[in-house]
Design an enzyme around this catalytic site. Sequence first.
Site, PDB file in Angstrom:
ATOM      1  N   LYS A  17      21.957   3.367   9.806  1.00  8.41           N
ATOM      2  CA  LYS A  17      22.455   4.706   9.446  1.00  8.41           C
ATOM      3  C   LYS A  17      23.973   4.800   9.623  1.00  8.41           C
ATOM      4  O   LYS A  17      24.687   5.263   8.730  1.00  8.41           O
ATOM      5  CB  LYS A  17      21.783   5.793  10.326  1.00  8.41           C
ATOM      6  CG  LYS A  17      20.271   5.837  10.209  1.00  8.41           C
ATOM      7  CD  LYS A  17      19.676   6.947  11.047  1.00  8.41           C
ATOM      8  CE  LYS A  17      19.860   6.749  12.540  1.00  8.41           C
ATOM      9  NZ  LYS A  17      19.122   5.609  13.119  1.00  8.41           N
ATOM     10  N   ARG A  91      15.406  15.007  14.766  1.00  6.35           N
ATOM     11  CA  ARG A  91      14.577  13.939  15.337  1.00  6.35           C
ATOM     12  C   ARG A  91      13.177  14.447  15.692  1.00  6.35           C
ATOM     13  O   ARG A  91      12.315  13.653  16.065  1.00  6.35           O
ATOM     14  CB  ARG A  91      15.168  13.487  16.664  1.00  6.35           C
ATOM     15  CG  ARG A  91      16.248  12.457  16.666  1.00  6.35           C
ATOM     16  CD  ARG A  91      15.761  11.086  16.318  1.00  6.35           C
ATOM     17  NE  ARG A  91      16.319  10.040  17.139  1.00  6.35           N
ATOM     18  CZ  ARG A  91      17.583   9.670  17.157  1.00  6.35           C
ATOM     19  NH1 ARG A  91      18.465  10.274  16.402  1.00  6.35           N
ATOM     20  NH2 ARG A  91      17.988   8.696  17.937  1.00  6.35           N
ATOM     21  N   ARG A 125      24.871  -5.888  18.411  1.00  2.00           N
ATOM     22  CA  ARG A 125      25.692  -4.708  18.116  1.00  2.00           C
ATOM     23  C   ARG A 125      26.745  -4.466  19.196  1.00  2.00           C
ATOM     24  O   ARG A 125      26.472  -4.490  20.378  1.00  2.00           O
ATOM     25  CB  ARG A 125      24.813  -3.461  17.991  1.00  2.00           C
ATOM     26  CG  ARG A 125      25.652  -2.187  17.908  1.00  2.00           C
ATOM     27  CD  ARG A 125      24.925  -1.010  17.351  1.00  2.00           C
ATOM     28  NE  ARG A 125      23.714  -0.674  18.048  1.00  2.00           N
ATOM     29  CZ  ARG A 125      22.869   0.280  17.637  1.00  2.00           C
ATOM     30  NH1 ARG A 125      23.127   0.946  16.526  1.00  2.00           N
ATOM     31  NH2 ARG A 125      21.766   0.536  18.303  1.00  2.00           N
ATOM     32  N   ARG A 158      25.901  -0.857  23.805  1.00  2.00           N
ATOM     33  CA  ARG A 158      25.240   0.384  24.215  1.00  2.00           C
ATOM     34  C   ARG A 158      24.194   0.089  25.278  1.00  2.00           C
ATOM     35  O   ARG A 158      23.443  -0.877  25.160  1.00  2.00           O
ATOM     36  CB  ARG A 158      24.593   1.059  22.995  1.00  2.00           C
ATOM     37  CG  ARG A 158      25.599   1.831  22.178  1.00  2.00           C
ATOM     38  CD  ARG A 158      25.058   2.352  20.878  1.00  2.00           C
ATOM     39  NE  ARG A 158      23.752   2.964  20.926  1.00  2.00           N
ATOM     40  CZ  ARG A 158      23.187   3.567  19.876  1.00  2.00           C
ATOM     41  NH1 ARG A 158      23.839   3.632  18.727  1.00  2.00           N
ATOM     42  NH2 ARG A 158      21.988   4.092  19.972  1.00  2.00           N
ATOM     43  N   ARG A 169      12.594   3.238  21.972  1.00  2.00           N
ATOM     44  CA  ARG A 169      13.186   4.120  20.951  1.00  2.00           C
ATOM     45  C   ARG A 169      12.427   3.996  19.625  1.00  2.00           C
ATOM     46  O   ARG A 169      12.217   4.984  18.917  1.00  2.00           O
ATOM     47  CB  ARG A 169      14.672   3.771  20.766  1.00  2.00           C
ATOM     48  CG  ARG A 169      15.511   4.246  21.966  1.00  2.00           C
ATOM     49  CD  ARG A 169      16.878   3.587  22.002  1.00  2.00           C
ATOM     50  NE  ARG A 169      17.643   3.766  20.795  1.00  2.00           N
ATOM     51  CZ  ARG A 169      18.609   2.933  20.390  1.00  2.00           C
ATOM     52  NH1 ARG A 169      18.905   1.856  21.092  1.00  2.00           N
ATOM     53  NH2 ARG A 169      19.272   3.188  19.289  1.00  2.00           N
TER      54      ARG A 169
HETATM   55  P1  G5P Z   1      21.491   7.463  17.953  1.00  2.00           P
HETATM   56  O1  G5P Z   1      22.862   7.092  18.320  1.00  2.00           O
HETATM   57  O2  G5P Z   1      21.219   8.426  16.858  1.00  2.00           O
HETATM   58  P2  G5P Z   1      19.585   5.734  16.734  1.00  2.00           P
HETATM   59  O3  G5P Z   1      18.587   5.192  17.692  1.00  2.00           O
HETATM   60  O4  G5P Z   1      19.071   6.713  15.775  1.00  2.00           O
HETATM   61  O5  G5P Z   1      20.752   6.114  17.705  1.00  2.00           O
HETATM   62  P3  G5P Z   1      21.289   3.683  16.037  1.00  2.00           P
HETATM   63  O6  G5P Z   1      20.774   2.793  17.149  1.00  2.00           O
HETATM   64  O7  G5P Z   1      22.639   4.273  16.164  1.00  2.00           O
HETATM   65  O8  G5P Z   1      20.221   4.765  15.748  1.00  2.00           O
HETATM   66  P4  G5P Z   1      21.802   2.994  13.288  1.00  2.00           P
HETATM   67  O9  G5P Z   1      22.971   3.898  13.286  1.00  2.00           O
HETATM   68  O10 G5P Z   1      20.681   3.282  12.338  1.00  2.00           O
HETATM   69  O11 G5P Z   1      21.164   2.804  14.711  1.00  2.00           O
HETATM   70  O12 G5P Z   1      22.234   1.507  13.008  1.00  2.00           O
HETATM   71  P5  G5P Z   1      23.708   0.826  12.933  1.00  2.00           P
HETATM   72  O13 G5P Z   1      24.431   1.011  14.209  1.00  2.00           O
HETATM   73  O14 G5P Z   1      24.380   1.207  11.650  1.00  2.00           O
HETATM   74  O15 G5P Z   1      23.256  -0.694  12.768  1.00  2.00           O
HETATM   75  C1  G5P Z   1      22.640  -1.366  13.835  1.00  2.00           C
HETATM   76  C2  G5P Z   1      23.288  -2.761  14.003  1.00  2.00           C
HETATM   77  O16 G5P Z   1      22.918  -3.563  12.889  1.00  2.00           O
HETATM   78  C3  G5P Z   1      24.825  -2.737  14.013  1.00  2.00           C
HETATM   79  O17 G5P Z   1      25.311  -3.732  14.907  1.00  2.00           O
HETATM   80  C4  G5P Z   1      25.206  -3.087  12.559  1.00  2.00           C
HETATM   81  O18 G5P Z   1      26.488  -3.712  12.466  1.00  2.00           O
HETATM   82  C5  G5P Z   1      24.075  -4.061  12.226  1.00  2.00           C
HETATM   83  N1  G5P Z   1      23.722  -4.148  10.808  1.00  2.00           N
HETATM   84  C6  G5P Z   1      23.677  -3.149   9.881  1.00  2.00           C
HETATM   85  N2  G5P Z   1      23.254  -3.629   8.699  1.00  2.00           N
HETATM   86  C7  G5P Z   1      23.009  -4.965   8.876  1.00  2.00           C
HETATM   87  C8  G5P Z   1      22.545  -6.023   8.029  1.00  2.00           C
HETATM   88  O19 G5P Z   1      22.269  -5.846   6.832  1.00  2.00           O
HETATM   89  N3  G5P Z   1      22.420  -7.244   8.602  1.00  2.00           N
HETATM   90  C9  G5P Z   1      22.717  -7.480   9.921  1.00  2.00           C
HETATM   91  N4  G5P Z   1      22.553  -8.729  10.412  1.00  2.00           N
HETATM   92  N5  G5P Z   1      23.154  -6.518  10.747  1.00  2.00           N
HETATM   93  C10 G5P Z   1      23.295  -5.282  10.238  1.00  2.00           C
HETATM   94  O20 G5P Z   1      20.683   8.051  19.226  1.00  2.00           O
HETATM   95  C11 G5P Z   1      20.831   7.487  20.500  1.00  2.00           C
HETATM   96  C12 G5P Z   1      20.107   8.348  21.502  1.00  2.00           C
HETATM   97  O21 G5P Z   1      20.690   9.663  21.531  1.00  2.00           O
HETATM   98  C13 G5P Z   1      19.694  10.667  21.735  1.00  2.00           C
HETATM   99  C14 G5P Z   1      18.403   9.908  22.028  1.00  2.00           C
HETATM  100  O22 G5P Z   1      18.340   9.662  23.410  1.00  2.00           O
HETATM  101  C15 G5P Z   1      18.619   8.596  21.238  1.00  2.00           C
HETATM  102  O23 G5P Z   1      17.817   7.528  21.727  1.00  2.00           O
HETATM  103  N6  G5P Z   1      19.624  11.517  20.531  1.00  2.00           N
HETATM  104  C16 G5P Z   1      18.784  12.555  20.369  1.00  2.00           C
HETATM  105  N7  G5P Z   1      17.813  13.104  21.164  1.00  2.00           N
HETATM  106  C17 G5P Z   1      17.127  14.155  20.676  1.00  2.00           C
HETATM  107  N8  G5P Z   1      17.339  14.685  19.450  1.00  2.00           N
HETATM  108  C18 G5P Z   1      18.308  14.184  18.629  1.00  2.00           C
HETATM  109  N9  G5P Z   1      18.504  14.713  17.392  1.00  2.00           N
HETATM  110  C19 G5P Z   1      19.070  13.075  19.080  1.00  2.00           C
HETATM  111  N10 G5P Z   1      20.067  12.342  18.526  1.00  2.00           N
HETATM  112  C20 G5P Z   1      20.382  11.402  19.407  1.00  2.00           C
HETATM  113 MG    MG Z   2      23.940   5.056  14.810  1.00  2.00          MG
END
Ligand code: G5P
Ligand code: MG
Length: 219
Positions: A17, A91, A125, A158, A169
Amino acid sequence: MSRIFRGIIMGAPGSGKGTIAARIIKHFNVKHVSSGDLLRAYMQEASNWGTKARAYVESGQLVPDDMMVEMMEKALLSVGHGSWLLDGFPRTRWQAEVLLSKHNVNGVINLVVPYEVILDRVKGRWIHEPSGRVYNMDFNAPKVPGLDDVTGEALVQRVDDRPETVRRRLEIYSSMTKPILELCDQAGILNNFYGSKTDGIWPNVLNYLKEQMVPSVEL
Ligand code: G5P
Ligand code: MG
């Protein structure tokens, strides 16, 4: 064609995302509002919200709904009348109901990436915490190892990217998401994008967004 786009990017933790949102804001005049980035910023400055959220975020649990809704409303107020893209919110079904009752959401970009791919990629990451910029050692490595490309400041991993926390998660995501997707589908705003690689998903997201709004740069 609507020039103002109010959207949501959804997908499991690590589905890309943040990575795709970073590409979207390069091409379109849209404000990226990431709930996780906001929480990490509040945690860094040890504000009331940050203190309240820390234990939930670090253990991979969801932060309480009322706080999240208040925090996101405040963030959206600061965007004003422009376009926005929410990342990480809603969420829960309740968050989704509140959001859809208050705002006219034009579209949901739902990233569907296999979990085994995700578990592998989050190990590599690294993030620049103040900006939320995200890197991956195998995919989009920083120019200088360990340092942010823009500011030169140190990158960190992280706390919630430990394998057991990522698994928790993903479990929470699986159990909470279906009702949100159903609600969005009923509202006629759900768009699914399937793939294992961001570079494969991105052209389809770009085509979809070009139908929604005018790019801010020539494509
Ligand atoms: P976050 O911060 O919202 P998540 O768990 O939804 O966290 P996250 O982990 O941030 O999502 P993302 O943004 O979907 O994942 O993914 P990203 O960071 O872009 O990519 C992941 C990794 O893969 C990176 O290193 C990237 O470079 C790599 N990558 C991407 N594409 C590729 C590819 O094609 N190939 C490869 N090899 N690598 C790739 O939420 C965190 C916490 O905050 C709270 C909760 O506690 C949650 O757990 N929270 C909430 N709680 C309640 N309600 C809400 N609405 C909340 N929002 C947050
Ligand atoms: Mg993210």
